[in-house]
Design an enzyme around this catalytic site. Structure first.
Site, mmCIF file in Angstrom:
data_model
loop_
_atom_site.group_PDB
_atom_site.id
_atom_site.type_symbol
_atom_site.label_atom_id
_atom_site.label_comp_id
_atom_site.label_asym_id
_atom_site.label_seq_id
_atom_site.Cartn_x
_atom_site.Cartn_y
_atom_site.Cartn_z
ATOM 1 N N CYS A 255 0.847 -1.195 0.000
ATOM 2 C CA CYS A 255 0.000 0.000 0.000
ATOM 3 C C CYS A 255 0.888 1.252 0.000
ATOM 4 C CB CYS A 255 -0.888 -0.029 1.229
ATOM 5 S SG CYS A 255 -2.078 1.327 1.298
ATOM 6 N N ASP B 256 0.535 3.749 1.756
ATOM 7 C CA ASP B 256 0.539 4.270 3.118
ATOM 8 C C ASP B 256 1.974 4.448 3.637
ATOM 9 O OD1 ASP B 256 0.307 4.228 6.089
ATOM 10 O OD2 ASP B 256 -1.809 3.949 5.627
ATOM 11 N N HIS C 71 -2.244 -3.967 4.927
ATOM 12 C CA HIS C 71 -1.893 -3.627 6.313
ATOM 13 C C HIS C 71 -3.128 -3.418 7.164
ATOM 14 C CE1 HIS C 71 -2.728 0.790 5.881
ATOM 15 N NE2 HIS C 71 -2.541 0.489 4.622
ATOM 16 N N CYS D 145 -6.379 0.054 6.638
ATOM 17 C CA CYS D 145 -6.294 0.606 5.292
ATOM 18 C C CYS D 145 -7.674 1.085 4.852
ATOM 19 C CB CYS D 145 -5.782 -0.467 4.326
ATOM 20 S SG CYS D 145 -5.548 0.160 2.667
#
Lengths: 500, 500
Positions: free
Chosen positions: B183, B185, B252, B263
């Site tokens: 991701c 992130d 995650h 997420c």
């Protein structure tokens, strides 16, 4: 308009935009149709019956042309033009009926008979509120016509056997893949099928970019895909076959009005256009040679097209594959020289022209496979020169832009015709903004000035074997549509989403 | 704030945006630093000295950890944080001097000493006109720090030998390429080097996307490139070696606050996040199997990361490579079970955990190479769990977002640290708009609300062996910068163009 008046008018005209030549003023006075622009008679032409006729043009007399295919193409050309040309008179007639009783049924009946499809019901139903939305009907009709022709073509023409024969010929010449990038200019929309007489199924990789400035990195990826298939599957040749990937770049110019109707991405300068394409070919070749070991390389070829006559100019590579902008065979000259000869003599003459071009510049002759391919391309193109002689008196009347719509995304070669569409290969407007700006500018001059929308067909291919590929292609079409609306809010448009 | 108050505050909070979880309110009260958010003590944690400490955390006691590497990473972590944390106090001090004589020289001297680079002279020189442009200095400083750390890292750490050893290990496990998509992130910015303990040079293909939803078509191209190199060059294995391309997807979740700090591309729902990544892996595998003949296939693996503890959850494939969201080894549980054991016993326990996960769901065990890889990843991650125990009391204080800047384009793995940057792999904002919107929203909450700009580093790699590649990469960076300015006109930003 005499020559002096014409020169004055040319001087007053605004300069051609970056990307492509255009003339807006003449086009803005009437709806585009073929021929739509008053032209002039350049050297080598004579006025006859209000038209310019090539004095060197002797249609149907050339010994090497494919008369049957020329007749088929003429029929196809006529069908496509008639289909598009029917739109405006039909819509005008429908507009005249909008206040009569039973309008909606009558309008659909007329559209069905003349255009072959129905019109959007909501637009017809809302006519009484203010007036009939002719822009919506026009955009709808252009894109429906395009769609209809694509379906019709696919059903009617099966070029499979011919394509296989051409692919075999390419391999005999030493090329397992032929990849062609031309300019996005609509005057090259008939490049494969008319100008070069190659079935599009035999040329798997064909992409257009403004100025023929193709994407080197993307092309390296395509080369990789082709080579992997050879190694894994032995298709179309095995990895030890000694064949190569051939990349052809096609630039264009205008013999009648070279300073205005050439490729304006290069300032309508033939030499610059040719050199830029040559540089891009060299970059691609170097990228392959440096990026991959073990003697990886590609063959390259540069071709110019005179968009006034469809005659090509093939830049002859030397024995090492190197080319120069000034070392080329001019196929219009070959046509003129060979028009009255017997077939065998004409063939010998065409063959000799390749050697002469090399010898004139003190260069070695191309290797035999490349030479054979060039001979075939020149011969094919003789048919097209003859076709333009027969159908257009040796020179198109619409030497400038007269595209009907913009086509972006992946190519859509099921409909092809000179000046049919401005085509740009792109996945995002962000990357393809330069190409798209030019297309919108050209078609704004042709249509928006007259209150009509610019029809835009967005087309992305998907792979039915890849899960979700169709949905992602549809999403990509929608995303590109939305990006167009953001970038050109002032331009009325209608998007047709085709995913094939 | 007690639990009830916290729950009330959470209820009043606006929902997390699509793409990623965020909390803006607490972050808006002070400049971000580590730890920057008042957190709370979830089950299994206890409050100690104003911090939450994992009651299951026994740092340095685990027999299988790499204590030397943990110390090196702690030093690296400290250096990076100190560098970034020095920016605000230094700029504050400089701001206080702006009306004094000799300001410009003094400011540059302070910047050079504390930050290691000079400030833009024009900004300092213009301070007298109105006031010092702190936004410009801040953006410049963040991106210069990033640049400095990247250079420093490249000069200091040569992971070449280690990467070669890891590549050899992958091949022994049957994988000639390991490709990881996680991701975007920022809490996964240390995924390779911290969480999985893999040298980034050993994982050539690593790309981040919001929700780990990687691009299947692009991945097929990458597979093609890898396979061609094997066939043409026998690198890294020959085509008959029987090894495969391994694609790993990493989602995650947050064990402390699963409904808010997971997420949000998947509504902070662990199962949805895992299933979406699993579906994408299956689509990639099917694309390869259907698109290429002769038994072409790939291996896939799904990993979850608890961003609060950096503990991983490995979804164990069965003998056919199939995975399920509920069949996984929880490495935090393994850590707790094995912390007090002897090394050999701990290894045996870890090994057993893989079998137990499969058996519990009535599934076959993974094939031996995959099993060996999973053992290595779990073992590597034990070091990171221990590291979080030692350095962060078993659970990060900043369980939410605290990214310093946005990094887009190709990855830039020379600087890596949890929450350092929000990273999105993209070539155009048009395609990557969803990823970019989330990044801008998160960092707007962190910085713009406090009057600071969002630093954005745009980075595209080029191939020095491809002519013009560098120029095109620079042009792409500029084009992306321009697209950002168009899309987010209200967000103050400063772009750093790195082409490496």
């Amino acid at each position: 308009m005499n020559t002096r008046q014409r020169l004055e008018a040319m001087g007053a005209r605004r300069p051609a935009p970056v990307g492509m030549a255009m003339r807006t003023a003449p086009a803005a006075q009437s709806l585009p149709s073929w021929p739509q622009r008053a032209s002039f008679c350049p050297p080598g032409m004579e006025a006859r019956g209000g038209k310019c006729v090539s004095s060197a043009c002797a249609p149907q007399a050339h010994p090497l042309i494919d008369a049957v295919r020329n007749a088929e193409l003429a029929e196809y050309d006529r069908t496509v033009r008639e289909r598009f040309d029917a739109i405006v008179p039909t819509l005008k007639e429908i507009a005249g009926l909008q206040h009569e009783a039973g309008f909606e049924q009558r309008a659909q009946q007329i559209a069905g008979e003349r255009l072959g499809f129905t019109l959007p019901e909501a637009v017809l139903a809302d006519a009484w509120i203010t007036t009939l939305d002719m822009r919506a009907l026009y955009g709808h009709s252009v894109l429906q016509t395009y769609h209809w022709l694509a379906r019709d073509f696919t059903a009617r023409w099966d070029g499979h056997a011919e394509a296989q024969a051409v692919e075999r010929f390419f391999i005999e010449c030493g090329f397992h893949e032929v990849d062609i990038s031309s300019c996005a200019d609509g005057r090259l929309k008939g490049l494969l099928q008319f100008v070069l007489r190659l079935p599009h199924q035999a040329v798997h990789r064909r992409k257009s970019y403004a100025g023929a400035l193709f994407d080197v990195e993307l092309n390296v990826k395509h080369w990789t895909e082709t080579e992997l298939r050879r190694f894994r599957e032995g298709v179309p040749t095995t990895s030890d076959a000694g064949t190569r990937y051939l990349k052809i770049a096609v630039y264009h110019f205008s013999s009648s009005d070279p300073e205005h109707e050439g490729c304006a991405a290069h300032g309508s300068d033939d030499t610059r256009a040719a050199q830029a394409a040559l540089d891009r070919l060299a970059a691609f070749r170097t990228a392959i040679e440096n990026g991959f070991c073990c003697g990886a390389s590609v063959a390259t070829l540069l071709i110019g097209v005179d968009t006034d006559t469809d005659a090509i100019r093939v830049h002859v590579p030397d024995a090492d594959g190197a080319m120069r902008t000034d070392c080329a065979v001019d196929n219009l000259a070959v046509y003129r020289q060979t028009a009255g000869m017997a077939a065998s003599e004409a063939r010998w003459r065409l063959d000799t022209a390749i050697d002469e071009a090399a010898r004139e510049h003190g260069r070695s002759a191309p290797e035999s496979g490349m030479r054979r391919l060039i001979e075939r391309l020149l011969t094919n193109n003789l048919s097209q020169i003859d076709y333009v002689c027969a159908q257009h008196n040796g020179r198109y009347a619409d030497i400038g832009h007269a595209e009907r719509f913009i086509n972006i995304g992946d190519g859509f070669d099921e409909v092809f015709l000179r000046n049919l569409a401005y085509f740009g290969h792109l996945h995002t407007i962000e990357e393809g903004a330069a190409d798209m700006d030019v297309g919108v500018k050209i078609l704004s001059g042709l249509y928006v000035a007259r209150g009509l929308p610019i029809p835009i067909a967005i087309h992305h291919r998907y792979d039915a074997q890849v899960p979700g590929s169709r949905e992602r292609a549809v999403a990509r079409c929608r995303r590109v549509k939305s990006a167009i609306e953001t970038r050109y809010p002032h331009v009325a448009k209608e998007g047709l989403f085709i995913a094939a």
